[in-house]
Structure formats: structure tokens, C-alpha cells
Design a protein around this motif. Structure first.
Motif, PDB file in Angstrom:
ATOM      1  N   UNK A  98       0.869  -1.097  -0.122  1.00 40.60           N
ATOM      2  CA  UNK A  98       0.052  -0.091  -0.190  1.00 40.60           C
ATOM      3  C   UNK A  98       0.913   1.194  -0.103  1.00 40.60           C
ATOM      4  N   UNK A  99       1.665   1.434   0.936  1.00 40.17           N
ATOM      5  CA  UNK A  99       2.730   2.516   1.112  1.00 40.17           C
ATOM      6  C   UNK A  99       3.486   2.686  -0.408  1.00 40.17           C
ATOM      7  N   UNK A 100       3.916   1.552  -0.974  1.00 33.07           N
ATOM      8  CA  UNK A 100       4.666   1.616  -2.372  1.00 33.07           C
ATOM      9  C   UNK A 100       3.768   2.285  -3.308  1.00 33.07           C
ATOM     10  N   UNK A 101       2.513   2.187  -3.530  1.00 37.19           N
ATOM     11  CA  UNK A 101       1.603   2.401  -4.439  1.00 37.19           C
ATOM     12  C   UNK A 101       0.851   3.625  -4.049  1.00 37.19           C
ATOM     13  N   UNK A 102       1.303   4.434  -2.735  1.00 37.13           N
ATOM     14  CA  UNK A 102       0.466   5.493  -2.253  1.00 37.13           C
ATOM     15  C   UNK A 102      -0.832   5.425  -1.805  1.00 37.13           C
TER      16      UNK A 102
ATOM     17  N   UNK B  48       7.438   3.974   9.022  1.00 38.76           N
ATOM     18  CA  UNK B  48       6.898   5.636   9.233  1.00 38.76           C
ATOM     19  C   UNK B  48       7.583   6.447   8.076  1.00 38.76           C
ATOM     20  N   UNK B  49       8.805   6.488   7.861  1.00 45.11           N
ATOM     21  CA  UNK B  49       9.648   6.942   7.123  1.00 45.11           C
ATOM     22  C   UNK B  49       9.158   6.561   5.589  1.00 45.11           C
ATOM     23  N   UNK B  50       9.024   5.678   5.347  1.00 44.91           N
ATOM     24  CA  UNK B  50       8.410   5.352   3.884  1.00 44.91           C
ATOM     25  C   UNK B  50       7.226   5.888   3.626  1.00 44.91           C
ATOM     26  N   UNK B  51       6.323   5.907   4.505  1.00 43.16           N
ATOM     27  CA  UNK B  51       4.851   6.520   4.460  1.00 43.16           C
ATOM     28  C   UNK B  51       4.991   7.977   4.304  1.00 43.16           C
ATOM     29  N   UNK B  52       5.654   8.514   5.188  1.00 45.08           N
ATOM     30  CA  UNK B  52       5.811   9.966   4.845  1.00 45.08           C
ATOM     31  C   UNK B  52       6.478  10.351   3.480  1.00 45.08           C
ATOM     32  N   UNK B  53       7.375   9.544   3.173  1.00 44.08           N
ATOM     33  CA  UNK B  53       8.046   9.695   1.864  1.00 44.08           C
ATOM     34  C   UNK B  53       6.666   9.735   0.607  1.00 44.08           C
TER      35      UNK B  53
END
Length: 578
Positions: free
Chosen positions: A113-117, A137-142
């Protein structure tokens, strides 16, 4: 048409919790719900059932104002990027589980999910899973997205209740929380599997400010769940469960010394057998209860004995702003079939906020503190769910009825509050008025009335009631036309906590104080004869209440039982003397 809708993918959408979420959100016309799971056939059947009109009304989805529903196949172990890209959801809610068993690739759905925004939320109750989501957390914020884990009763609702009580304290020393499901709830297999994974295994808690090892489904505490002004649940033991709160609370509250999270299932004898089985695991006579999950689930379904209601509590202890020891308790009781909705109300609240443009901050984190108590209470008002907070000061007791009623005291009419206002220790208050007395004619009824000293039947007799405060109890002496009898009242202790205990001779009757409009109902919840607990269905009760009429305190007291029939009924009014 669907392009203008908010697309919600529910993994496990036809399961126990996912299905409840879909039903709660079915009234949203801006919502496109993708009911997802490994079996497309089961998803289709669920959607068809959801669309079927019930009770003469349109089924969800058949109404142009309702949500758009679509059954889809989704395999969490398949090509997640391909599936999510094809389905194009705005939010993914994982309502499957058990999260305790996800293994090395526990966060593969969150990662995808995070990878696809794509935004993500779940109802995980696994301590490790919920706490570990912060690593993303860092990946989601990015990526400009959020991932909230544990948006369920524990920790989302429990932390919302904790945050509502925290302003009353200058220091919090202990936090305990527990869930008491109705025995009539058909617990899902994944829930049983989740509990079975840690039954008899070490569970990390705080004791005296240090990490300690508790026993899953072995360590226990007794609690009576009783929102102010509601008949309480039966007192029960709560067995220690491994919930995210145990890991999150020490991070949330500096100086915390004690933590506990538990489950209090009914009937209690079945729970004791479960605790015994957990001890077999502790002593390594069994490797795990996980292989017995289906058996445990069937047992819970087959022994559905008890009240059709459930509850939850969060209890906080510490020092208040005045420097006194204080205990605060948030209590919840859900009637009938409304209790099972509570674990997914947090997700429902999140979705409804997203539909209005209110979006959480980006990042991956546990959902503890993400929602306020008011967010949950707005949903509770649509159901038979009652909540309230009780504040108890260990150094200063309130008058008896005010102590038991808590915040519900404010709902009493003035005439009732005046009668129960209490007084100085050893001081007396007197109220007088008129009454009508009826007596039962059965032999056993006459014997009971004679033992207690109830007056004879009479019409329009003068009545005087003298109230004397003696420590933590009140002595009531009633005089009906020269014939007097007395009882004494006190707040119950231990398993009778928050109940009014009234003692007539050898009888001790346990009563719930329940405001009902202009009336205060006195509901019998238990009784003892010569200290021996007796069956509730034989309890000496009846239709008993107090009310205000024409500015006066009026009473309607009925005492009787299955064995005795009517013993006595007296009705009338009183006015407190200056």
C-alpha cells in the motif's frame, strides 16, 4: 459514476469484522466498497445478502443513496502490486487476521500500500504487529500516505478513554483495560486463534515500574463494569491477554508502574477451564492451544449462557491535581447484538472523517490516540451502547447514593437528590409524609414480613423515615403509623462494587441504581440469606422506584419473590424536614 466515489477495499470483507464494517458503512452514497477475500464466491454471497431488503426496508446497495458494493477476489499472498493497481482503492482496511500468525512477511500488505501511495488501516490486536508498524513510518511519509495499525477496541478506543481521563491526574501510576464480550456473541475463528497463540505463554506487563512476565489467560483481576446510572454487568474475572496497550502504554506515560489488559468471558466456569488449559501450556504439558482453536470456538458457541450484553472498561489510578489518591474508570455496556460492532467503530469513524475531508497525518504508526473519545461516542449513540466515567477519591467519600451513581447523580430530580444528599457522620435527617401499605397473604410471605418487621396493611398512614450516617453506611428507620422497622444501606465491595447493598435482618439485597427519566429505578442484581449467595431468579424484588411528582419525593417499593409471592408493597410521598 464510480470515479466520484471514495473506494474502500476491505480485506476479509465477508468475515466477522469486515462484514460488520461493510454493514455499518453501507449508508454512504459516496462510498465504493470492495468486499475482498480469497473466495470470490463467498464475497458474492455476502454482497447479495447485504443487498437483500430486510425488515421491509431496502437492502444496502439496492438504494440509490447507498454505497456501491462489489465483490472481488484478493489473495494477500499473491501479487499484491498487481491486485492493488487493478482495484485502485483509496483506502485498504485489513480486517482479516489473526495478525499474530502473519510470520516474516507480516507487513507485506502495508508495504504494498505504501509503495503505491494507498492509505492503510487495520484492526490488529497483536502487540508485536501494531508496535512494529512504526518501522515503516519514514517510507509512508515519503509517499504522502498513512498506515494506522490497531484501530480497534485495544488500543484505539482504550487510549481514547485514557486520554479523556488523564487531565484529572497530575501523575498516573496504573492503567488496566478489559473487554467482556456477551456470551451470545459468536466469536470468529481468527479471534480464537489469536488468543490461543499466547495462552499459557509469557506476556510482558509492568509491575512496580519494571517489566515483568505475566501468564497469558492465567493472571487475572476482578472488575465490575458499570457505567454511571446503568445496571452493571455481573462482576467477573478478567484473564490477561496480549494486547498492544501493554507495549504502547509505557511509551505514552512516563513513570507508569502497572499495566494490565484482559478479557472477561461468560460463563465464568468455561473461562476457568480455559485458564486451566493455559496452565497446561505453561507447565509444558501442551505445546500450544492453537491446535484446539476450533474446539474452543465450538465450546464458546455451545455454552452461550448469561445476559445478552457485553462491556469494556479502562481503569486509571494515580494522584489527582489536588495531590490526592484517585481512581478513574471509564465503563461501557452494549446491549443485545451491539457489542460486536465496537471493534470496527474506530475504522468506521476514520472512513466517515475521510469522506468529509478530515485526513490523519502521513506516516505509519499505531492507532493509539488517533481518535478522540467523542469520535466513538458519536457512533455509540446510534446503538444501545452506554458509556460513562466514574471518579473515586480514596481520601474523601461522597454521600452513599452520589458515590454509587457517579456522574448519573446529576440526572436526579431535585426532590430525589434532597432525600439522598447525606449528612454529617452520626447526624440524622428526617423526612415525613403519607403512605399506603399492602401485604401478601401467603404463609411464607407472612413469615418473611414478620422476621423483618414490615408494617400491616393500611391506607393513608403517616410515615416518617429517619436517615443516620454511620461511617460508610446509612441506617434507615421507617415508621408507618407507629410501627417501625429498619435496614441499613452501604456500597457493595469486591464483586458487588457499585451496587447498593441493603440489609434487612438476615437478608442482604444487592441493587443497581438506574435513573430513568424522572424516576430512579432500584433493580435487584443479587441477594444473600445469612451471607449465603442465593439464585437471582428467587431474589426478593419487584417494581421498585422513586420519582418526583408535584415537587415531592414519591416512592413505590415492592418486595416479593417466586417462592413467597408479594410480601409487602408500600407507596407514598415524603418531604425532608428542616
Amino acid at each position: 459514476m464510480s470515479g466520484d466515489r471514495f473506494s474502500l477495499l476491505i480485506i476479509g470483507g465477508y468475515g466477522t469484522f469486515g462484514g460488520r464494517l461493510a454493514r455499518l458503512l453501507g449508508d454512504q452514497p459516496r462510498l465504493r466498497m470492495l468486499i475482498a477475500g480469497r473466495s470470490l464466491e463467498k464475497a458474492d454471497d455476502f454482497v447479495a445478502d447485504l443487498r437483500t431488503p430486510k425488515d421491509g426496508s431496502d437492502g444496502l446497495g439496492s438504494n440509490a443513496l447507498g454505497a456501491m458494493l462489489q465483490a472481488v477476489a484478493f489473495d494477500r499472498d499473491g501479487d499484491l502490486e498487481e491486485q492493488l493497481t487493478r482495484l485502485r482503492p483509496n483506502l485498504v482496511v485489513d480486517a482479516s487476521g489473526p495478525f499474530q500468525t502473519f510470520g516474516e512477511d507480516a507487513y507485506q500488505v502495508v508495504d504494498a500500500c505504501i509503495g503505491l501511495g494507498i492509505d492503510y488501516a487495520d484492526i490488529a490486536d497483536s502487540t508485536g504487529f501494531v508496535a512494529g508498524v512504526s518501522g515503516l513510518d519514514a517510507a509512508a511519509k515519503a509517499k504522502g500516505t498513512f498506515a494506522l495499525s490497531g484501530l480497534s477496541s485495544l488500543p484505539a478506543l482504550s487510549f481514547a478513554a485514557l486520554d479523556a481521563m488523564a487531565p484529572h491526574f497530575s501523575r498516573i501510576d496504573s492503567v488496566a483495560a478489559g473487554i467482556a464480550p456477551s456470551p451470545h456473541v459468536r466469536i470468529g475463528l481468527n479471534v480464537v486463534r489469536a488468543i490461543a497463540t499466547y495462552a499459557g505463554k509469557p506476556v510482558t506487563v509492568l509491575r512496580d515500574g519494571r517489566q515483568a512476565s505475566g501468564g497469558g489467560l492465567i493472571d487475572a483481576m476482578r472488575v465490575t463494569i458499570t457505567p454511571p446510572g446503568v445496571a452493571p454487568l455481573r462482576s467477573r474475572k478478567f484473564l490477561l491477554v496480549d494486547a498492544p496497550d501493554l507495549a504502547l502504554l509505557p511509551q505514552h506515560l512516563a513513570g507508569l508502574r502497572s499495566t494490565f489488559t484482559g478479557v472477561g468471558t461468560e460463563p465464568q466456569p468455561l473461562q476457568r477451564l480455559l485458564s486451566l488449559a493455559a496452565r497446561l501450556v505453561r507447565f509444558r504439558l501442551l505445546p500450544s492451544l492453537l491446535p484446539f482453536s476450533r474446539l474452543l470456538q465450538r465450546a464458546s458457541h455451545n455454552f452461550a449462557i448469561g445476559e445478552h450484553r457485553g462491556g469494556m472498561f479502562v481503569r486509571v489510578g494515580g494522584i489527582d491535581r489536588a495531590g490526592k489518591r484517585r481512581i478513574a474508570g471509564w465503563h461501557l455496556i452494549a446491549e443485545g447484538d451491539d457489542g460486536p460492532l465496537i471493534p470496527i467503530i474506530g475504522v468506521e469513524a476514520l472512513v466517515r472523517r475521510l469522506l468529509t475531508g478530515m485526513r490523519p497525518e502521513n506516516g505509519a504508526r499505531p492507532a493509539a490516540g488517533e481518535l478522540r473519545l467523542a469520535d466513538f461516542e458519536a457512533a455509540f449513540r446510534r446503538f444501545q451502547i452506554t458509556t460513562g466515567i466514574r471518579m473515586e477519591c480514596e481520601e474523601a467519600r461522597l454521600p452513599l447514593y452520589r458515590e454509587i451513581l457517579g456522574s448519573a447523580w446529576e440526572r436526579l430530580p431535585p426532590a430525589l437528590a434532597a432525600i439522598h444528599a447525606g449528612g454529617h457522620a452520626g447526624g440524622a435527617r428526617v423526612a415525613s409524609g403519607r403512605a399506603r401499605i399492602e401485604r401478601g397473604g401467603g404463609l411464607l410471605a407472612r413469615i418473611v414480613a414478620g422476621v423483618i418487621g414490615f408494617p400491616a396493611a393500611a391506607e393513608d398512614v403517616p410515615v416518617t423515615v429517619r436517615f443516620v450516617s454511620d461511617g460508610d453506611k446509612e441506617i434507615w428507620t421507617r415508621d408507618f403509623g407507629g410501627k417501625s422497622f429498619h435496614s441499613w444501606q452501604v456500597e457493595g465491595k469486591g464483586r458487588d462494587r457499585h451496587l447498593l447493598a441493603e440489609v434487612f435482618g438476615p437478608f442482604r439485597v444487592l441493587i443497581a441504581l438506574v435513573p430513568d427519566g424522572q424516576r430512579l429505578r432500584l433493580v435487584v442484581r443479587g441477594w444473600r440469606f445469612c451471607g449465603i449467595p442465593m439464585p437471582l431468579f428467587l431474589a426478593p424484588g419487584g417494581d421498585t422506584y422513586e420519582e418526583e411528582r408535584d415537587g415531592r419525593f414519591c416512592f413505590h417499593v415492592e418486595i416479593g419473590g417466586r417462592l413467597t409471592g408479594l410480601v409487602v408493597r408500600y407507596t407514598g410521598w415524603l418531604v425532608v424536614e428542616d
